[in-house]
Write an enzyme that holds these catalytic residues in place. Structure first.
Site, PDB file in Angstrom:
ATOM      1  N   LYS A 278     -22.892  59.019  41.362  1.00 34.77           N
ATOM      2  CA  LYS A 278     -23.959  58.227  40.774  1.00 34.77           C
ATOM      3  C   LYS A 278     -25.314  58.520  41.426  1.00 34.77           C
ATOM      4  CE  LYS A 278     -21.109  55.652  38.183  1.00 34.77           C
ATOM      5  NZ  LYS A 278     -19.778  56.128  38.567  1.00 34.77           N
TER       6      LYS A 278
HETATM    7  C1  PLP Z   1     -18.632  56.378  37.852  1.00 33.59           C
HETATM    8  C2  PLP Z   1     -17.565  57.200  38.439  1.00 33.59           C
HETATM    9  C3  PLP Z   1     -16.688  57.942  37.640  1.00 33.59           C
HETATM   10  C4  PLP Z   1     -16.744  57.895  36.133  1.00 33.59           C
HETATM   11  O1  PLP Z   1     -17.914  58.469  35.599  1.00 33.59           O
HETATM   12  P1  PLP Z   1     -18.394  58.102  34.117  1.00 33.59           P
HETATM   13  O2  PLP Z   1     -19.701  58.757  33.951  1.00 33.59           O
HETATM   14  O3  PLP Z   1     -18.474  56.609  34.079  1.00 33.59           O
HETATM   15  O4  PLP Z   1     -17.347  58.631  33.209  1.00 33.59           O
HETATM   16  C5  PLP Z   1     -15.733  58.716  38.251  1.00 33.59           C
HETATM   17  N1  PLP Z   1     -15.631  58.747  39.597  1.00 33.59           N
HETATM   18  C6  PLP Z   1     -16.448  58.053  40.394  1.00 33.59           C
HETATM   19  C7  PLP Z   1     -16.248  58.118  41.871  1.00 33.59           C
HETATM   20  C8  PLP Z   1     -17.447  57.264  39.851  1.00 33.59           C
HETATM   21  O5  PLP Z   1     -18.260  56.579  40.663  1.00 33.59           O
END
Ligand code: PLP
Length: 488
Positions: free
Chosen positions: A112
């Site tokens: 993120k």
């Molecule tokens: C948010 C997240 C995901 C999923 O990503 P999306 O864009 O919501 O599909 C997978 N792994 C981690 C560690 C995340 O923080």
């Protein structure tokens, strides 16, 4: 050619410039903004091979945003700097048969950070361009990682308030501590009695509640979103698919023009959708394997064309993927079938919790991993290569193994690695050594340091000593009241 306009997924007449779309976060009718046409990459192979991450980010983002070169370069320089613990920003490492695209070298140890380190700057620039005279309130529902990354990105940013809602019983201890110890004058954090879908639905409802918006506007506030429904989240994620491809070529693993597959641990469908955009821009992406955990609503969808959220919700060891309503899938639907069909499907999803479509996009393949398969993947990769993966990356690895068995493909694979194992030490260490189950979070970090040889990141080492500043827990139906109370 750059994107000239963004349009709604449920109504193409709801148009916006990139700046407007970033500020609004979501269309007034609850739909999402998409580019009216996906741009093509206009740099040569030679130029691309020569770029650092920041330059590549500029070349991608300029195709999507209505910012001047100076504005954009300034946002990028502020975002991708020493906050990341490696100069290359995103390492691509080969272990065994596959590459891992390590997206977790930012401040909160999850992917993120890739978008949320830049979103505050994009938003401030957009606000300036639009002459916005209101305070922006960022409302964020989180399955664990978005919350902390958004808090880090927006803490003490002038002109912005940030509110985060996380499932009280659905995040890892480190994730929770990261959020509840967040400092900053403009931050509000609360646990909610409910899961991520509850939090996300409540937040989306607030966004489309016209009366509430009017009430707050009077007080000088407007809402925006830091969730991946905001195109300001999505667009920066396209960059690292290009980056991965370029690094694979530079490392001699593929020749320019060869296909490269990606397996993406998926929740809200934002990360993988960025990979799909990269493919539409001309990047030679082969398949995108959409990896789910036991909440395998997307696996079923890509196998059958039936999206059905009427099922039990599982709390798993990959909590950031514990999602039954993957918001960004709406964008793919719209690109496949257009606004009228998307409008009908989203209405059906809301009313019946299910819809069916004919899937015309074959690039995306659904796979899933059970909890047992996830643990086995962590053990096996460690035993064979010495590499320690986090639980989300392990879901992707297990999904890749199933895909490989089904297809016997020879195409090289990148596993998109979305979190540091230090965020999920308990499950990772228990997978490697069952006697670890009794240890506390900080003993586990020491154990992980011993087995992985990767130093404990500073950002989690210090957590034990931090004061818990946010203790609120609210019922999902009280989120609106919570927001109102905190904006007095
Ligand atoms: C948010 C997240 C995901 C999923 O990503 P999306 O864009 O919501 O599909 C997978 N792994 C981690 C560690 C995340 O923080």
């Amino acid at each position: 050619m750059a994107v000239s306009m963004y349009i709604g997924t449920r109504n193409k007449d709801l148009t916006a410039t990139a700046s407007e779309a970033i500020l609004k976060g979501i269309c007034p009718d609850g739909g999402l903004y998409i580019p009216n046409e996906i741009p093509k990459m206009d740099c040569s192979k030679e130029a691309l091979l020569d770029m650092d991450y920041q330059e590549l980010a500029y070349q991608v983002l300029k195709l999507y945003l209505d910012f001047t070169e100076e504005e954009l370069r300034s946002c990028i320089a502020s975002a991708y700097d020493e906050k990341f613990d490696t100069k290359e920003i995103v390492p691509l490492v080969k272990k065994g048969d596959v590459w891992y695209l390590e997206l977790f070298h930012g401040k909160t140890l999850a992917f993120k950070d890739m978008a949320l380190s830049i979103l505050p700057y994009l938003m401030k620039t957009a606000a300036k361009k639009q002459g916005l005279d209101k305070k922006i309130v960022i409302l964020t529902a989180t399955s664990g990682d978005t919350g902390k990354a958004a808090l880090e990105g927006f803490a003490d940013v002038e002109g912005i308030e940030i509110m985060v809602f996380f499932p009280e019983h659905g995040v890892s201890p480190v994730q929770k501590l990261q959020m509840t110890t967040q400092e900053g004058k403009n931050v509000f954090v609360a646990g909610i009695e409910g899961n991520f879908d509850d939090a996300q639905s409540a937040v989306k409802t607030i966004f489309t509640d016209k009366a509430f918006a009017a009430e707050l506007e009077e007080k000088g506030y407007c809402f925006s979103s830091a969730n991946s429904i905001n195109i300001g989240r999505l667009v920066p994620q396209i960059v690292y698919y290009y980056w991965a491809y370029i690094q694979a070529v530079k490392q001699g693993g593929i020749a320019w023009g060869d296909a490269l597959d990606f397996t993406v641990p998926t929740g809200n469908f934002g990360d993988i959708l960025a990979g799909w955009y990269a493919a539409q821009m001309g990047l030679p992406v082969g398949k995108l394997v959409c990896a789910s955990n036991d909440n395998k609503v997307l696996y079923d969808f890509f196998r059958t064309g039936v999206y059905d959220r009427n099922r039990a919700f599982h709390v798993t060891v990959s909590p950031s993927m514990d999602i039954l309503i993957s918001s960004n899938l709406e964008r793919l639907l719209c690109h496949m079938a257009g606004q009228a069909a998307t409008q009908t499907q989203m209405q059906a999803l809301k009313e019946q919790g299910t819809y069916t479509i004919d899937i015309t996009e074959k690039r995306i393949v659904g796979e899933f991993a059970t909890e047992a398969e996830t643990f086995t993947a962590i053990q096996e990769v460690y035993r064979k290569t010495g590499y320690v993966m986090d639980t989300h990356t392990a879901v992707a690895y297990a999904a890749y193994q199933k895909y490989q068995k089904e297809t016997n493909t020879q195409t090289p694979m990148v596993i998109v690695s979305t979190a540091s194992p230090y965020k999920f030490t308990k499950d990772v260490m228990t997978a490697l050594d069952s006697s670890c189950a009794e240890q506390d979070a900080f003993q586990l970090m020491k154990a992980l340091e011993r087995v992985s040889g990767v130093k404990i990141p500073n950002v989690v080492a210090g957590l034990a000593k931090k004061t818990i500043l946010h203790k609120d827990v609210c019922k999902k139906e009280n989120i609106q009241a919570f927001v109102r109370a905190h904006l007095q």
